[in-house]
Enzyme design. Structure first.
Site, PDB file in Angstrom:
ATOM      1  N   TYR A 145      -0.852   0.266  -6.597  1.00 12.97           N
ATOM      2  CA  TYR A 145      -1.299   1.581  -7.058  1.00 12.97           C
ATOM      3  C   TYR A 145      -0.833   1.841  -8.484  1.00 12.97           C
ATOM      4  CZ  TYR A 145      -1.726   2.478  -2.005  1.00 12.97           C
ATOM      5  OH  TYR A 145      -2.035   2.414  -0.672  1.00 12.97           O
ATOM      6  N   ASP A 171      -7.573   8.591  -0.654  1.00 12.26           N
ATOM      7  CA  ASP A 171      -7.917  10.015  -0.636  1.00 12.26           C
ATOM      8  C   ASP A 171      -9.156  10.273  -1.485  1.00 12.26           C
ATOM      9  OD1 ASP A 171      -5.768  10.556   0.984  1.00 12.26           O
ATOM     10  OD2 ASP A 171      -4.431  11.115  -0.672  1.00 12.26           O
ATOM     11  N   TYR A 178       2.349   5.893   2.199  1.00  6.54           N
ATOM     12  CA  TYR A 178       1.699   7.017   1.498  1.00  6.54           C
ATOM     13  C   TYR A 178       2.395   7.233   0.160  1.00  6.54           C
ATOM     14  CZ  TYR A 178      -0.671   8.149   5.888  1.00  6.54           C
ATOM     15  OH  TYR A 178      -1.460   8.116   7.018  1.00  6.54           O
TER      16      TYR A 178
END
Length: 437
Positions: free
Chosen positions: A330, A262, A399
């Protein structure tokens, strides 16, 4: 020559009234008669049938019933030298760098139809087509003259020779090769794209991966986008392509990433794989070490690009396909609406198989379906009673923001579910992207 071939050859000569050049005669039996070329193959057939060779270039002769003497002309030194000059002039005009090429040609539709009709009439299923004959002959000549190699799979350039007007409707024009005739030959160069693979880091937030056209004007330019046509001034794509296009003297570029993060997410670690496609590059011999330095100086503090290398076209599709073995790591800053305990935080270790319906925020551009993804590893570090840092290794395509929030129960299970408290991803960084081929 066997009886079947002899019968078909006799029929071919008969239906053409012997107005057939040895190139076309030999072509029709390219799979059954051994010879060094089609012309020689045609001579072998005539010798076997005791038929005298005909010079179809003589004024009193009609041209070849199939190719209208095009193959005779193609194989004359004067004609071939003129084609070579045409090609060389075009390449020099464009100032092209290239190492390999492929020949393509356009010829009269009438010739193609007659060639196919002959095949049907004498029941020939396998033979060298007239286009293949022309392409091979020109290709072999150019390969020697230009000292470049023919490449059938991934040529740097495709040289298209337009010969549609280069046939004779009668024998009257067959005795000369004048400049007016030569002028009917047209040459076009198709410059194939250049593909550069590498990895990029995004060091700051607020930069999209690719150029993002203005939603209001669709890229045309308006007051809303300050007449730039873009939602954001810069992108990961543009910060490298601005320099690469100039170096390669290309027309336009396209950025192919192994997924995307993003706008508000950093891309750290060793970076995300990408392929930059440069269309119609006039320069292909780029120094990628120098290009890396120029690009990183241009984008200093915003993005970085590393491990640049030339790749083939197929690579742009390969990096977009996530195999079950690819993964991403992440680092997320998670904030919760209410307090939670260390014991409740430990429940996150149970996250494993995730059923995730297409998130609402991307449902306008992705198919609405439930995807199954795996959480491979997870660790947490408590910051205070309402927030913690989470390092999570997942199968590609999961996601993370929705894994944390639950996305109104579209992601199951989620961090919010397990903690039984509304949770939000306040900050997200990608710290590793695998690069399996």
């Amino acid at each position: 020559m066997d009886l079947k071939t002899k019968t078909k050859a006799e029929k071919l000569i008969k239906i053409t009234n012997d107005n057939i050049c040895n190139h076309c005669l030999g072509r029709k039996f390219s799979d059954s008669i051994k010879a060094s070329n089609n012309e020689e193959r045609g001579e072998v057939i005539r010798n076997n049938l005791n038929i005298v060779n005909k010079d179809l270039n003589e004024k009193d002769c009609n041209p070849c019933e199939i190719c209208e003497n095009l193959l005779i002309k193609i194989n004359t030194p004067e004609y071939m030298e003129y084609i070579v000059k045409k090609v060389e002039d075009k390449i020099n005009y464009l100032e092209l760098e290239y190492d390999s090429f492929l020949i393509g040609c356009k010829i009269s539709k009438n010739v193609l139809e007659k060639d196919e009709k002959i095949n049907e009439t004498i029941e020939i299923k396998e033979c060298e087509s007239i286009k293949k004959d022309i392409n091979r002959n020109i290709g072999e000549y150019l390969e020697k003259y230009l000292k470049k190699e023919v490449n059938f799979e991934n040529p740097d350039v495709v040289i298209l020779i337009d010969l549609k007007k280069s046939t004779s409707s009668n024998g009257k024009d067959n005795d000369s090769l004048e400049n007016s005739y030569f002028d009917e030959v047209k040459v076009r160069i198709q410059i194939n794209p250049l593909f550069i693979e590498g990895r990029y880091l995004k060091l700051i937030r607020g930069i999209p991966q690719t150029k993002w056209p203005c939603r209001k004007c669709k890229g045309k330019g308006c007051e809303n986008c300050n007449f730039t046509g873009k939602m954001y001034e810069e992108s990961v794509e543009e910060l490298i392509s601005d320099i690469a296009l100039k170096e390669a003297k290309g027309w336009i570029s396209k950025f192919h990433g192994a997924g995307r993060e993003d706008i508000d997410v950093k891309m750290l670690g060793t970076g995300r794989p990408f392929v930059l496609e440069i269309k119609e590059p006039k320069k292909r011999h780029l120094n990628l070490d120098e290009l890396t330095k120029k690009v990183n100086e241009h984008s200093k503090g915003k993005t970085e690009y590393h491990n640049l290398k030339f790749v083939e076209k197929k690579r742009k599709a390969e990096i977009k396909v996530s195999s079950p073995n690819t993964f991403k790591v992440y680092k997320a800053l998670v904030e919760c609406e209410d307090e939670f305990s260390k014991e409740e935080l430990a429940k996150l270790q149970s996250l494993n198989i995730i059923k995730q319906r297409t998130p609402k925020r991307v449902s306008h551009r992705r198919a609405d379906k439930v995807r199954t993804k795996e959480v491979k590893e997870l660790s947490t570090e408590l910051i205070d009673s309402k927030s913690f840092e989470m390092i999570i290794k997942t199968q590609g395509g999961l996601y993370i923001k929705e894994l944390i929030s639950g996305d109104d129960n579209r992601t199951k299970p989620s961090v919010s579910d397990l903690l039984k408290v509304k949770s939000t991803c306040k900050q997200l960084d990608v710290i590793e992207v695998s690069s399996e081929k």
